[in-house]
Design a protein around this motif. Structure first.
Motif: not given
Ligand code: PEP
Length: 256
Positions: A8-12, A94-96, A166-168, A170-174, A211-214, A231-236
């Motif tokens: 889980g990547n809680w970001k900021m 190296g997060h996008s 692998y985090e495209p 175009w799929a991150i947080g979109t 990773g990317g909107s999982v 998976v690497l998960v942001g928002g969820a």
């Molecule tokens: C991320 O921050 O690495 C990520 C994949 O974000 P999200 O799951 O919100 O697309």
């Protein structure tokens, strides 16, 4: 068998109280999820409080970034040393958002990957193409360059020394997710590059995450793919229920 990872990547995000409560919910549920490695990557200022919650349990702690020097006059930066002291085993590198928003270069990413290893941290090394790269047929070249430059001079002794995500972009947080087949194609490309760098055994053992909107409703299809190891998960990852459902989904892989 590669043990799947749910990171889980809680970001900021989150207040101190919310961060502690989320860590506690994950910590309490984790013993019921054997067969999946759970990693939490809170904002740096919450690492110590989250470390107190998850210590002596199965949940691992990760930083979201590090600087390549060990100490000194580098205002605002955090060293691998410090991440270790506070209890981290992993660090995202190296997060996008760091590459594209904060303009980190492949050379800087490479310094960070090698610094992580010097400090006995496992880098979660992120690569990914933009929508423009994909639409103009440059995906393969971009990923290959990021992998080769980012891992130049890095020498894993064991497959557990590195995790790749692998985090495209175009799929991150979109809300857009790569299809399981699109993701698996890139995972196979990355595994092939790793094989060229370090041979069959390491290529077979290194975990490659998507990773990317999982979300709980797309995890199953992703981890059913042979080369997607979690998976690497942001928002969820900011909601215990959603993140734990994703972690449970990752177990399908370990059971298959
Ligand atoms: C991320 O921050 O690495 C990520 C994949 O974000 P999200 O799951 O919100 O697309």
């Amino acid at each position: 068998m590669r043990t799947p990872v749910a990171a889980g990547n809680w970001k900021m995000n989150l207040t101190p109280d919310a961060a502690e409560a989320l860590a506690r919910a994950v910590h309490d549920a984790a013993p019921g999820l054997p067969g999946v490695e759970i990693v939490l990557c809170p904002p740096a200022v919450y690492l110590a409080s989250v470390a107190r919650v998850v210590s002596n349990g199965p949940v691992a702690l990760g930083g979201q970034n590090l600087y390549w020097e060990a100490e000194g006059a580098f205002t605002g930066e955090i060293s691998g040393h410090m991440l270790r002291w506070v209890g981290c085993r992993y660090c995202i590198v190296g997060h996008s958002e760091r590459r594209h928003v904060l303009k980190e270069t492949d050379d800087e990413v490479n310094r960070k990957v090698r610094a992580a290893q010097r400090h006995s941290l496992v880098p979660i090394f992120c690569v990914g193409e933009t929508r423009q790269h994909r639409e103009s047929g440059q995906m393969e070249e971009v990923i290959t360059t990021q992998v080769r430059r980012g891992l130049d001079g890095f020498a894993p002794r064991a497959s557990g020394d590195l995790v790749i995500a692998y985090e495209p972009v175009w799929a991150i947080g979109t809300g857009l997710t790569a299809t399981p087949q699109q993701a698996d194609t890139v995972h196979r490309l990355v595994r092939g590059l790793i094989r060229q760098l370090w041979g069959d055994a390491l290529a077979a053992g290194i975990r490659i995450l998507y990773g990317g909107s999982v979300k709980p409703d797309n995890i199953e299809g992703l981890v059913a793919q042979p080369d997607i190891d979690g998976v690497l998960v942001g928002g969820a990852s900011l909601k215990a229920e959603a993140f734990l459902a994703i972690a449970r989904g990752c177990r399908l892989r370990s059971c298959s």
